[in-house]
Design a protein around this motif. Sequence first.
Motif, mmCIF file in Angstrom:
data_model
loop_
_atom_site.group_PDB
_atom_site.id
_atom_site.type_symbol
_atom_site.label_atom_id
_atom_site.label_comp_id
_atom_site.label_asym_id
_atom_site.label_seq_id
_atom_site.Cartn_x
_atom_site.Cartn_y
_atom_site.Cartn_z
ATOM 1 N N GLU A 20 0.881 -1.166 0.000
ATOM 2 C CA GLU A 20 0.000 0.000 0.000
ATOM 3 C C GLU A 20 0.916 1.212 0.000
ATOM 4 O OE1 GLU A 20 -2.819 -0.083 3.188
ATOM 5 O OE2 GLU A 20 -3.720 -1.937 2.487
ATOM 6 N N VAL A 21 0.910 1.960 -1.086
ATOM 7 C CA VAL A 21 1.870 3.039 -1.280
ATOM 8 C C VAL A 21 1.250 4.383 -0.933
ATOM 9 C CG1 VAL A 21 3.377 4.176 -2.941
ATOM 10 C CG2 VAL A 21 3.000 1.720 -3.097
ATOM 11 N N GLU A 22 1.966 5.102 -0.096
ATOM 12 C CA GLU A 22 1.598 6.468 0.276
ATOM 13 C C GLU A 22 2.887 7.275 0.270
ATOM 14 O OE1 GLU A 22 -0.862 8.753 3.837
ATOM 15 O OE2 GLU A 22 -0.493 6.618 3.959
ATOM 16 N N LEU A 23 2.854 8.483 -0.291
ATOM 17 C CA LEU A 23 4.062 9.301 -0.379
ATOM 18 C C LEU A 23 4.695 9.516 0.986
ATOM 19 C CD1 LEU A 23 3.138 12.031 -3.007
ATOM 20 C CD2 LEU A 23 4.690 10.104 -3.270
ATOM 21 N N GLU A 24 6.021 9.490 0.992
ATOM 22 C CA GLU A 24 6.833 9.775 2.181
ATOM 23 C C GLU A 24 6.634 8.792 3.342
ATOM 24 O OE1 GLU A 24 9.180 12.156 2.036
ATOM 25 O OE2 GLU A 24 8.509 12.795 0.055
ATOM 26 N N LYS A 25 6.014 7.633 3.080
ATOM 27 C CA LYS A 25 5.826 6.644 4.145
ATOM 28 C C LYS A 25 6.265 5.272 3.662
ATOM 29 C CE LYS A 25 2.115 8.912 6.591
ATOM 30 N NZ LYS A 25 0.777 8.805 7.135
ATOM 31 N N PRO A 64 13.876 -28.731 8.044
ATOM 32 C CA PRO A 64 12.908 -29.563 7.311
ATOM 33 C C PRO A 64 11.467 -29.306 7.752
ATOM 34 C CG PRO A 64 14.777 -30.883 8.020
ATOM 35 C CD PRO A 64 14.940 -29.530 8.647
ATOM 36 N N TRP A 65 10.584 -29.157 6.778
ATOM 37 C CA TRP A 65 9.142 -28.993 6.959
ATOM 38 C C TRP A 65 8.787 -27.770 7.811
ATOM 39 C CZ3 TRP A 65 7.757 -31.960 3.299
ATOM 40 C CH2 TRP A 65 8.371 -33.185 3.093
ATOM 41 N N ASP A 66 9.694 -26.826 7.939
ATOM 42 C CA ASP A 66 9.458 -25.628 8.744
ATOM 43 C C ASP A 66 9.290 -24.431 7.804
ATOM 44 O OD1 ASP A 66 9.106 -24.079 10.991
ATOM 45 O OD2 ASP A 66 11.139 -24.324 11.762
ATOM 46 N N SER A 67 9.146 -23.265 8.378
ATOM 47 C CA SER A 67 8.974 -22.059 7.565
ATOM 48 C C SER A 67 9.688 -20.882 8.200
ATOM 49 C CB SER A 67 7.486 -21.733 7.395
ATOM 50 O OG SER A 67 6.915 -21.414 8.633
ATOM 51 N N CYS A 68 9.810 -19.823 7.432
ATOM 52 C CA CYS A 68 10.457 -18.593 7.875
ATOM 53 C C CYS A 68 9.669 -17.424 7.298
ATOM 54 C CB CYS A 68 11.897 -18.574 7.376
ATOM 55 S SG CYS A 68 12.813 -17.062 7.736
ATOM 56 N N THR A 69 9.451 -16.401 8.101
ATOM 57 C CA THR A 69 8.762 -15.205 7.620
ATOM 58 C C THR A 69 9.795 -14.144 7.274
ATOM 59 O OG1 THR A 69 6.817 -15.690 8.953
ATOM 60 C CG2 THR A 69 7.070 -13.433 8.193
ATOM 61 N N VAL A 70 9.663 -13.587 6.084
ATOM 62 C CA VAL A 70 10.555 -12.541 5.600
ATOM 63 C C VAL A 70 9.740 -11.265 5.482
ATOM 64 C CG1 VAL A 70 12.007 -11.794 3.671
ATOM 65 C CG2 VAL A 70 11.932 -14.215 4.313
ATOM 66 N N THR A 71 10.249 -10.178 6.038
ATOM 67 C CA THR A 71 9.577 -8.885 5.939
ATOM 68 C C THR A 71 10.275 -8.046 4.881
ATOM 69 O OG1 THR A 71 8.938 -8.954 8.260
ATOM 70 C CG2 THR A 71 8.889 -6.798 7.188
ATOM 71 N N VAL A 72 9.502 -7.579 3.914
ATOM 72 C CA VAL A 72 10.024 -6.734 2.841
ATOM 73 C C VAL A 72 9.411 -5.344 3.028
ATOM 74 C CG1 VAL A 72 10.235 -6.401 0.362
ATOM 75 C CG2 VAL A 72 10.147 -8.727 1.301
ATOM 76 N N THR A 73 10.269 -4.347 3.147
ATOM 77 C CA THR A 73 9.811 -2.978 3.357
ATOM 78 C C THR A 73 10.184 -2.115 2.156
ATOM 79 O OG1 THR A 73 10.088 -3.203 5.744
ATOM 80 C CG2 THR A 73 9.913 -0.960 4.880
ATOM 81 N N LEU A 74 9.166 -1.500 1.568
ATOM 82 C CA LEU A 74 9.373 -0.526 0.505
ATOM 83 C C LEU A 74 9.721 0.787 1.193
ATOM 84 C CD1 LEU A 74 9.080 0.528 -2.458
ATOM 85 C CD2 LEU A 74 6.655 0.889 -1.923
ATOM 86 N N GLN A 75 10.887 1.358 0.887
ATOM 87 C CA GLN A 75 11.299 2.609 1.508
ATOM 88 C C GLN A 75 10.323 3.723 1.127
ATOM 89 O OE1 GLN A 75 13.845 2.506 3.676
ATOM 90 N NE2 GLN A 75 14.139 0.355 3.163
ATOM 91 N N ALA A 76 10.268 4.763 1.938
ATOM 92 C CA ALA A 76 9.394 5.907 1.655
ATOM 93 C C ALA A 76 9.721 6.472 0.277
ATOM 94 C CB ALA A 76 9.574 6.979 2.728
ATOM 95 N N GLN A 77 8.689 6.701 -0.518
ATOM 96 C CA GLN A 77 8.860 7.179 -1.885
ATOM 97 C C GLN A 77 8.537 8.672 -1.969
ATOM 98 O OE1 GLN A 77 9.870 4.844 -4.542
ATOM 99 N NE2 GLN A 77 10.402 3.992 -2.545
ATOM 100 N N LYS A 78 9.350 9.403 -2.720
ATOM 101 C CA LYS A 78 9.130 10.841 -2.892
ATOM 102 C C LYS A 78 8.114 11.132 -3.997
ATOM 103 C CE LYS A 78 13.713 12.206 -1.258
ATOM 104 N NZ LYS A 78 13.382 12.366 0.098
ATOM 105 N N GLU A 79 7.955 10.174 -4.935
ATOM 106 C CA GLU A 79 6.950 10.328 -5.990
ATOM 107 C C GLU A 79 6.402 8.953 -6.343
ATOM 108 O OE1 GLU A 79 9.490 10.510 -10.052
ATOM 109 O OE2 GLU A 79 9.594 12.295 -8.798
ATOM 110 N N LEU A 80 5.158 8.951 -6.790
ATOM 111 C CA LEU A 80 4.504 7.700 -7.163
ATOM 112 C C LEU A 80 4.789 7.382 -8.622
ATOM 113 C CD1 LEU A 80 1.031 8.213 -5.437
ATOM 114 C CD2 LEU A 80 2.967 6.878 -4.616
#
Length: 189
Positions: A20-25, A64-80
């Motif tokens: 969810e993209v919002e400027l500067e956030k 084996p048979w386990d999982s890992c959660t990866v967090t991906v963060t989009l840096q704050a954008q100055k323009e869309l």
Amino acid sequence: MRGGSGGQMISIYPEELSFEVELEKPSSCNIKVVNNTEHHVAFKVKTTSPKKYFVRPNASVVQPWDSCTVTVTLQAQKELPPDMQCKDKFLIQSAKVPPTSHIDEIPKDTFNKEVERVIEDLKLRVVYIPRSENGHANPEEESGRTSDVKLPNSYLLFQIFSCTFFDCFYYMICFLVPQMLKNEVSNIC
């Protein structure tokens, strides 16, 4: 096939990264890396735009048979971007590793395709979702009732049905409680 095992070492949920993209956030989303084998599997996350995203962990070993959660963060954008279209892509490489492997202990050539090693690649595309002025991605879903909490993406449905207690607790604290509080405040105003 990304979501199901289909003979692959790992599965990824969801099959695309939605921000969810919002400027500067900044905006974040989680992906779940699931090991479909009886072996330890190392994975590494790569992107076509490394300066735009912060990925944690960007590499790990999944038991084996386990999982890992990866967090991906989009840096704050100055323009869309025009038309909110995103051409960024992510590549998740995976390879079997010895059982005692920690990500710092795996050989440097683990993800080198020139070495005789089986390396699987999964590609994820990126989707931008514009935030409306009321702070929600889809204004038509806004009903003003706290019981109508909307899940941000398909990963969360998967998370509810296959998570550990800690995962469920984390999800509740990070996603549901803030959403419920936001709806409660909007009802008061």
